[in-house]
Design a protein around this motif. Sequence first.
Motif, PDB file in Angstrom:
ATOM      1  N   ASN A  20       0.849  -1.187   0.000  1.00 26.61           N
ATOM      2  CA  ASN A  20       0.000   0.000   0.000  1.00 26.61           C
ATOM      3  C   ASN A  20       0.886   1.238   0.000  1.00 26.61           C
ATOM      4  N   ILE A  21       0.351   2.308  -0.561  1.00 27.70           N
ATOM      5  CA  ILE A  21       1.030   3.594  -0.481  1.00 27.70           C
ATOM      6  C   ILE A  21       0.437   4.326   0.709  1.00 27.70           C
ATOM      7  N   VAL A  22       1.297   4.792   1.595  1.00 26.56           N
ATOM      8  CA  VAL A  22       0.863   5.534   2.772  1.00 26.56           C
ATOM      9  C   VAL A  22       1.459   6.935   2.696  1.00 26.56           C
ATOM     10  N   VAL A  23       0.589   7.933   2.733  1.00 24.50           N
ATOM     11  CA  VAL A  23       1.006   9.327   2.768  1.00 24.50           C
ATOM     12  C   VAL A  23       0.693   9.812   4.175  1.00 24.50           C
ATOM     13  N   TYR A  24       1.647  10.475   4.808  1.00 30.04           N
ATOM     14  CA  TYR A  24       1.444  10.841   6.209  1.00 30.04           C
ATOM     15  C   TYR A  24       2.098  12.169   6.545  1.00 30.04           C
TER      16      TYR A  24
END
Length: 184
Positions: free
Chosen positions: A70-74
Amino acid sequence: MAAFSAYRDSSPLVKNILLLDSEGKRVAVKYYSDDWPTNAAKLAYEKSVFTKTQKTNARTEAEITMFDNNIVVYKFVQDLHFFVTGGDDENELILDAVLQGFFDAINLLLRNKVDKYEALENLDLILLCLDEIVDRGMILETDGNVIAGKVATSSVDPAAPLSEQTISQALALAREHLTRSLLS
């Protein structure tokens, strides 16, 4: 119905939006995917994504990482950690726009006091923000001003039926009626 399904397959999807505190505990979360079928799986995901990202410096601008396909942007602000997760084939810029829209709306609604205490005091507004941003994984809005405006107008309507009001709105309305009855 087939047209909706085709549109859903071509539009970017969000798997979850997480708002965690500085210890990795939930403040507000919303899942739009069946990738984590149980509450235990969701909690384990939150703990592992928090552990992986806590040592990074995502305070000035958002960071992007791959985690469990998954791509996680934080982004971190004060003692809050904002996360948006999408599939590995999603566009990072769109996920970043969702994250920024969520943060901007929260920042406006909390009057630039973005911390855990204010977030918990205004949890109803945060949950309404989540509902305005994404519905069943589909992105509805990414402009923080528009999101905050919709949430602010929906939270002020005293004529709304009790079933459509948040708990804090219903309590405020009850308090107002009680005050009026005591003063008359």
